[in-house]
Design an enzyme around this catalytic site. Structure first.
Site, short mmCIF file in Angstrom:
data_model
loop_
_atom_site.label_atom_id
_atom_site.label_comp_id
_atom_site.label_asym_id
_atom_site.label_seq_id
_atom_site.Cartn_x
_atom_site.Cartn_y
_atom_site.Cartn_z
N ASP A 1 -46.88 -63.84 -37.52
CA ASP A 1 -46.04 -64.94 -37.04
C ASP A 1 -46.60 -66.24 -37.62
O ASP A 1 -47.02 -67.15 -36.92
CB ASP A 1 -45.94 -64.98 -35.52
N HIS B 1 -50.09 -57.31 -36.33
CA HIS B 1 -49.53 -58.38 -35.50
C HIS B 1 -49.35 -57.96 -34.05
O HIS B 1 -49.63 -58.73 -33.13
CB HIS B 1 -48.20 -58.85 -36.07
N ASP C 1 -49.96 -66.58 -34.78
CA ASP C 1 -48.84 -67.23 -34.10
C ASP C 1 -48.98 -68.74 -34.16
O ASP C 1 -48.97 -69.44 -33.15
CB ASP C 1 -48.78 -66.74 -32.64
N HIS D 1 -45.96 -59.38 -23.75
CA HIS D 1 -45.40 -58.24 -24.48
C HIS D 1 -45.99 -56.91 -24.06
O HIS D 1 -45.42 -55.85 -24.37
CB HIS D 1 -45.58 -58.44 -25.98
N ASN E 1 -43.29 -60.35 -36.46
CA ASN E 1 -41.85 -60.13 -36.28
C ASN E 1 -41.03 -61.39 -36.59
O ASN E 1 -39.93 -61.30 -37.14
CB ASN E 1 -41.56 -59.65 -34.85
N HIS F 1 -49.16 -61.77 -31.50
CA HIS F 1 -47.91 -61.44 -30.80
C HIS F 1 -47.87 -62.03 -29.40
O HIS F 1 -46.97 -62.80 -29.08
CB HIS F 1 -47.69 -59.93 -30.76
N ASP F 2 -48.84 -61.69 -28.55
CA ASP F 2 -48.96 -62.40 -27.28
C ASP F 2 -49.71 -63.70 -27.54
O ASP F 2 -50.79 -63.70 -28.14
CB ASP F 2 -49.70 -61.55 -26.25
N HIS F 3 -49.13 -64.82 -27.05
CA HIS F 3 -49.67 -66.14 -27.36
C HIS F 3 -50.79 -66.50 -26.39
O HIS F 3 -50.64 -67.37 -25.51
CB HIS F 3 -48.55 -67.18 -27.32
N TYR G 1 -42.70 -70.27 -37.80
CA TYR G 1 -41.64 -70.21 -36.78
C TYR G 1 -40.45 -71.09 -37.18
O TYR G 1 -40.61 -72.03 -37.94
CB TYR G 1 -42.19 -70.70 -35.43
#
Length: 329
Positions: free
Chosen positions: A78, A210, A45, A219, A116, A245-247, A81
């Site tokens: 990710d 991810h 991410d 999430h 995603n 996915h979770d930052h 962005y």
């Protein structure tokens, strides 16, 4: 030839030896160090042109990478962005990757999966070998296995699993080329995943995707992965599942197996301020930027979580008892 350049050249040569025993999981050989050890960093991410502390995290990755003499870097998705890349000429590739991760220690192979947000753009662009001609460190496929002898790393394309991404395609764009229809793609992917796991005789089995399986952050759990993937990971003795996915940074241990869940989604924008405790064994949670290191030998795995200042926030060790037993005999 400098050591780092030689190692990168060796890896590139081995990339040419990709085999495809299964339809989805291509196997890539990446030799460990001569002493049968392996060291890597995991980050997710991240791709924001250096903003949201991405550059600061990259700087600390470079310092830790030098200290540990890393073999490669894992990107858990990710990568760019907000919506991936537009095409192979998208300047975001260089502005968010090449110009950010400039430290000498990071000039090694990067193995990446899609997240995603990557699917919201031109997913095919990140998979295109043309990007490797721009920056030879880049290697991204939907699903593949890195065979590092003492460890097998299974990179899994988790985005197509999530049903909500397939709804309202007119307003909810995802690049499903070479993926649709969903059920057939997932069925084939899981068959190949199971076959690859069953054939693995490596000391360490590590799966990388991810999306979260276990998480106490924004999430939470991904139901489709809990249902379809988690039983397979437990059944075949997977040691680690690493995701983004979770930052944030997380370490959760399984309540019914030796499996550990690691979240390394702190590559740039973080600080969501969301904490949702579950019944799982939460070992560590940090709602901020950072990354993870793994040091592997035949006998043990040492895992550390670092923040944006390079400070160690959490560390622990996993040992392989059967190895010690055999060595004592």
């Amino acid at each position: 030839m400098p050591t780092m350049a030689l190692r990168l050249l060796t890896t590139v040569l081995y990339l040419s030896l990709i085999s495809s025993a299964t339809a989805e999981f291509q196997r890539i050989l990446h030799l460990p160090k001569p002493n049968a050890s392996l060291t890597l960093l995991a980050i997710g991410d991240w791709g924001r042109n250096g903003t949201f502390n991405q550059s600061q995290v990259a700087h600390q990755m470079g310092k830790i990478g030098e200290e540990l003499n890393i073999d490669f870097v894992v990107s858990v998705g990710d990568n760019f962005y907000e919506s991936g890349l537009t095409d192979v000429e998208d300047k975001s590739f260089e502005d968010s990757f090449t110009k950010i991760y400039t430290a000498r220690s990071l000039q090694t192979q990067w193995y990446s999966v899609l997240g995603n947000h990557d699917y919201r753009g031109n997913a095919m662009a990140q998979l295109d070998p043309i990007l490797r001609s721009i920056d030879s460190r880049w290697f991204c496929k939907r699903s593949f296995m890195v065979d590092a002898e003492i460890a097998h790393f299974f990179f899994l394309d988790t985005t197509p699993f999530v049903k909500k991404y397939w709804k309202n395609p007119k307003t909810n764009h995802y690049d499903w080329r070479e993926v649709a229809p969903r059920k057939k793609y997932i069925s084939n992917l899981l068959k190949d995943m199971e076959s690859s796991l069953a054939e693995s005789t490596a000391t360490w089995k590590i799966v990388i995707g991810h999306h979260t399986i276990r998480s106490v952050s924004e999430h939470g759990e991904t139901p489709e992965l809990v249902e379809l993937l988690l039983p397979m990971l437990i059944n075949y003795g997977v040691d680690l599942y690493i995701n983004g996915h979770d930052h944030c940074l997380q370490h959760i241990s399984s309540t019914d197996s030796p499996l550990h869940f690691l979240t390394s989604g702190g590559g740039s924008k973080a600080w969501r301020g969301i904490f949702m405790p579950t019944t799982e064994n939460l070992q560590f949670y940090y709602d901020g930027q950072g990354f993870v290191s793994l040091e592997l030998t035949l006998a043990e795995a040492n895992i550390k979580f670092y923040d944006v200042y390079g400070s160690v926030l959490h560390k622990w060790r996993i040992t392989k008892e059967f190895y010690h037993y055999n060595m004592r005999r």
